[in-house]
Design an enzyme around this catalytic site. Structure first.
Site, PDB file in Angstrom:
ATOM      1  N   SER A  97       0.859  -1.189   0.000  1.00 23.18           N
ATOM      2  CA  SER A  97       0.000   0.000   0.000  1.00 23.18           C
ATOM      3  C   SER A  97       0.892   1.235   0.000  1.00 23.18           C
ATOM      4  O   SER A  97       2.105   1.135  -0.205  1.00 23.18           O
ATOM      5  CB  SER A  97      -0.981  -0.050   1.173  1.00 23.18           C
ATOM      6  OG  SER A  97      -2.006   0.903   0.952  1.00 23.18           O
ATOM      7  N   LYS A 110       3.031   1.697  -3.742  1.00 22.04           N
ATOM      8  CA  LYS A 110       2.293   1.052  -4.834  1.00 22.04           C
ATOM      9  C   LYS A 110       2.928   1.242  -6.219  1.00 22.04           C
ATOM     10  O   LYS A 110       2.864   0.342  -7.053  1.00 22.04           O
ATOM     11  CB  LYS A 110       0.851   1.562  -4.867  1.00 22.04           C
ATOM     12  CG  LYS A 110      -0.028   0.932  -3.810  1.00 22.04           C
ATOM     13  CD  LYS A 110      -1.449   1.445  -3.950  1.00 22.04           C
ATOM     14  CE  LYS A 110      -2.421   0.459  -3.346  1.00 22.04           C
ATOM     15  NZ  LYS A 110      -3.813   0.793  -3.638  1.00 22.04           N
ATOM     16  N   ASP A 134      -7.697  -4.030  -6.676  1.00 25.53           N
ATOM     17  CA  ASP A 134      -8.784  -3.123  -6.258  1.00 25.53           C
ATOM     18  C   ASP A 134      -9.925  -3.088  -7.276  1.00 25.53           C
ATOM     19  O   ASP A 134     -11.096  -3.036  -6.906  1.00 25.53           O
ATOM     20  CB  ASP A 134      -8.249  -1.697  -6.061  1.00 25.53           C
ATOM     21  CG  ASP A 134      -7.301  -1.609  -4.880  1.00 25.53           C
ATOM     22  OD1 ASP A 134      -7.703  -1.957  -3.765  1.00 25.53           O
ATOM     23  OD2 ASP A 134      -6.144  -1.207  -5.089  1.00 25.53           O
ATOM     24  N   ALA A 180      -9.725   9.805 -10.059  1.00 26.19           N
ATOM     25  CA  ALA A 180      -8.816   8.993 -10.885  1.00 26.19           C
ATOM     26  C   ALA A 180      -7.508   8.796 -10.138  1.00 26.19           C
ATOM     27  O   ALA A 180      -6.423   8.946 -10.683  1.00 26.19           O
ATOM     28  CB  ALA A 180      -8.585   9.670 -12.226  1.00 26.19           C
TER      29      ALA A 180
HETATM   30  P1  NAD Z   1      -6.129   9.443  -4.236  1.00 31.14           P
HETATM   31  O1  NAD Z   1      -5.618  10.562  -3.432  1.00 31.14           O
HETATM   32  O2  NAD Z   1      -5.194   8.561  -4.955  1.00 31.14           O
HETATM   33  O3  NAD Z   1      -7.174  10.023  -5.318  1.00 31.14           O
HETATM   34  C1  NAD Z   1      -8.234  10.855  -4.924  1.00 31.14           C
HETATM   35  C2  NAD Z   1      -9.051  11.269  -6.146  1.00 31.14           C
HETATM   36  O4  NAD Z   1     -10.172  12.028  -5.703  1.00 31.14           O
HETATM   37  C3  NAD Z   1      -8.299  12.152  -7.129  1.00 31.14           C
HETATM   38  O5  NAD Z   1      -8.756  11.871  -8.429  1.00 31.14           O
HETATM   39  C4  NAD Z   1      -8.709  13.574  -6.695  1.00 31.14           C
HETATM   40  O6  NAD Z   1      -8.677  14.469  -7.786  1.00 31.14           O
HETATM   41  C5  NAD Z   1     -10.110  13.357  -6.216  1.00 31.14           C
HETATM   42  N1  NAD Z   1     -10.492  14.253  -5.117  1.00 31.14           N
HETATM   43  C6  NAD Z   1      -9.898  14.333  -3.908  1.00 31.14           C
HETATM   44  N2  NAD Z   1     -10.524  15.242  -3.144  1.00 31.14           N
HETATM   45  C7  NAD Z   1     -11.532  15.732  -3.877  1.00 31.14           C
HETATM   46  C8  NAD Z   1     -12.534  16.711  -3.626  1.00 31.14           C
HETATM   47  N3  NAD Z   1     -12.605  17.363  -2.453  1.00 31.14           N
HETATM   48  N4  NAD Z   1     -13.418  16.978  -4.594  1.00 31.14           N
HETATM   49  C9  NAD Z   1     -13.346  16.321  -5.781  1.00 31.14           C
HETATM   50  N5  NAD Z   1     -12.408  15.394  -6.081  1.00 31.14           N
HETATM   51  C10 NAD Z   1     -11.520  15.112  -5.136  1.00 31.14           C
HETATM   52  O7  NAD Z   1      -7.035   8.589  -3.229  1.00 31.14           O
HETATM   53  P2  NAD Z   1      -7.524   7.085  -3.427  1.00 31.14           P
HETATM   54  O8  NAD Z   1      -6.519   6.153  -2.872  1.00 31.14           O
HETATM   55  O9  NAD Z   1      -7.982   6.911  -4.840  1.00 31.14           O
HETATM   56  O10 NAD Z   1      -8.770   7.033  -2.454  1.00 31.14           O
HETATM   57  C11 NAD Z   1      -9.987   7.657  -2.822  1.00 31.14           C
HETATM   58  C12 NAD Z   1     -11.119   7.109  -1.944  1.00 31.14           C
HETATM   59  O11 NAD Z   1     -11.283   5.711  -2.183  1.00 31.14           O
HETATM   60  C13 NAD Z   1     -10.860   7.248  -0.451  1.00 31.14           C
HETATM   61  O12 NAD Z   1     -12.074   7.607   0.169  1.00 31.14           O
HETATM   62  C14 NAD Z   1     -10.460   5.866  -0.009  1.00 31.14           C
HETATM   63  O13 NAD Z   1     -10.852   5.598   1.325  1.00 31.14           O
HETATM   64  C15 NAD Z   1     -11.281   5.010  -0.955  1.00 31.14           C
HETATM   65  N6  NAD Z   1     -10.687   3.685  -1.209  1.00 31.14           N
HETATM   66  C16 NAD Z   1     -11.478   2.619  -0.991  1.00 31.14           C
HETATM   67  C17 NAD Z   1     -10.994   1.357  -1.264  1.00 31.14           C
HETATM   68  C18 NAD Z   1     -11.883   0.182  -1.015  1.00 31.14           C
HETATM   69  O14 NAD Z   1     -11.417  -0.964  -1.110  1.00 31.14           O
HETATM   70  N7  NAD Z   1     -13.151   0.397  -0.715  1.00 31.14           N
HETATM   71  C19 NAD Z   1      -9.694   1.183  -1.769  1.00 31.14           C
HETATM   72  C20 NAD Z   1      -8.908   2.312  -1.993  1.00 31.14           C
HETATM   73  C21 NAD Z   1      -9.419   3.562  -1.698  1.00 31.14           C
END
Ligand code: NAD
Length: 293
Positions: free
Chosen positions: A68, A72, A108, A133
């Site tokens: 993680s 990654k 994922d 994204a």
């Molecule tokens: P990341 O930082 O890699 O990406 C975040 C994305 O969201 C980017 O595209 C960013 O532009 C956008 N973003 C962030 N804040 C924003 C806002 N205020 N308004 C609009 N767009 C916004 O994060 P990630 O690792 O992709 O995680 C994103 C979400 O997914 C988190 O809530 C995380 O908990 C969740 N997640 C869940 C799982 C699962 O298995 N359920 C796995 C990974 C991540």
């Protein structure tokens, strides 16, 4: 613990910080349940120790690892092979050690698709809107496209992820039969129209979890039609603001990301052990640990 002996296979989780992770509970519950001779441990491995961590997989003849943040992407040069999921996302969350050959995967996206399938929704032939994204949105988009999604509209704000979103859109259009396009999240009219057009809406941003737990990217319930599948990748809290708005709008199928989290683990578990993870037992163990039982 009595099942650990001289033949136990070790699997590690390498990230930093990582002690809060549910993965050790998830995998050790599954090993116990199926009587498999494996143990899963979390290791604080930051970028400075990643090379040594990968070497440990080889030296200790570990069966594999989960990877993680912040590792990654950085792990890629240290591996021998990448599966298509890792290649398309340029990220790895699972490593499998086959007699010294280390292969990287990203599970994922499979986790998202399989969770939807378990809930009765096949992405094949469907139209989807994804916001975000990053680490979650990218594999969700690519795996859904590989699994037969007909069209995807990715929305992102114009931040440092926008260029990555364009790369993913181009890749999906080149490598799959799914038609992909990228849109600015600031374009309210396009976002509203896309939600009316879509079969599935997935929020893959951190909006809805701390410190943004009282926020949602959709605030007008009339933008969400009752037959839309609404999926929030957030699972802490279990009920997000988006989910509340969707339920108030009469949307029947509204989900948090807990199932995706479990299914990404199940996909890794299958790669290491060849067995299906006992999902119900794992979900019960996570709920107990989380105080949700
Ligand atoms: P990341 O930082 O890699 O990406 C975040 C994305 O969201 C980017 O595209 C960013 O532009 C956008 N973003 C962030 N804040 C924003 C806002 N205020 N308004 C609009 N767009 C916004 O994060 P990630 O690792 O992709 O995680 C994103 C979400 O997914 C988190 O809530 C995380 O908990 C969740 N997640 C869940 C799982 C699962 O298995 N359920 C796995 C990974 C991540």
């Amino acid at each position: 613990m009595t099942r650990i002996d001289g033949h136990t296979y070790l699997i590690g989780l390498m990230a930093y910080p990582i002690r809060h992770s549910m993965s050790p509970t998830m995998h050790n519950t599954a090993f116990e349940e199926l009587g498999l001779n494996y143990a899963y441990l979390a290791f604080d491995i930051d970028g400075d120790h990643l090379k040594d961590g990968v070497q440990a997989i080889r030296t200790l003849e570990m069966r594999g690892a989960n990877i993680s943040m912040p590792n990654k992407q950085n792990i890629i040069p240290h591996l021998d092979k990448l599966d298509i999921s890792a290649k398309m996302n340029q990220a790895v969350n699972t490593v499998v050690n086959d007699n010294g050959v280390l292969t990287g995967y990203t599970t994922d996206g499979v986790g998202f698709v399989n969770d939807l399938k378990r809930k009765g929704h096949d992405v094949s032939g469907q139209k989807m809107v994804v916001v975000g994204a990053g680490g979650a949105g990218t594999p969700i988009a690519t795996q859904s496209a590989l699994d037969g999604l007909s069209e995807i509209k990715i929305f992102n704000r114009r931040d440092d992820r926008f260029a990555n979103a364009q790369k993913i859109v181009d890749l999906i259009n080149q490598e799959t039969d799914c038609q992909a396009s990228l849109h600015d999240l600031a374009d309210d009219a396009a976002f509203k129209d896309a939600l009316a057009w879509a079969d599935i809406y997935c929020d893959a941003t951190g909006v809805g979890m701390k410190p943004l737990e009282d926020q949602s990217l959709v605030n007008d319930p009339s933008w969400l039609k009752p037959d839309l599948v609404v999926y929030d990748t957030v699972y802490a809290p279990r009920q997000t603001k988006l989910m509340t708005i969707a339920k108030d709008a009469g949307v029947k199928n509204v989900y948090n990301g807990l199932g995706m989290m479990i299914e990404q683990g199940a996909a890794a578990f299958k790669l290491w052990t060849g067995q299906d993870m006992p999902i119900a037992a794992v979900e019960a163990a996570i709920n107990e640990k989380d105080g949700q039982a």
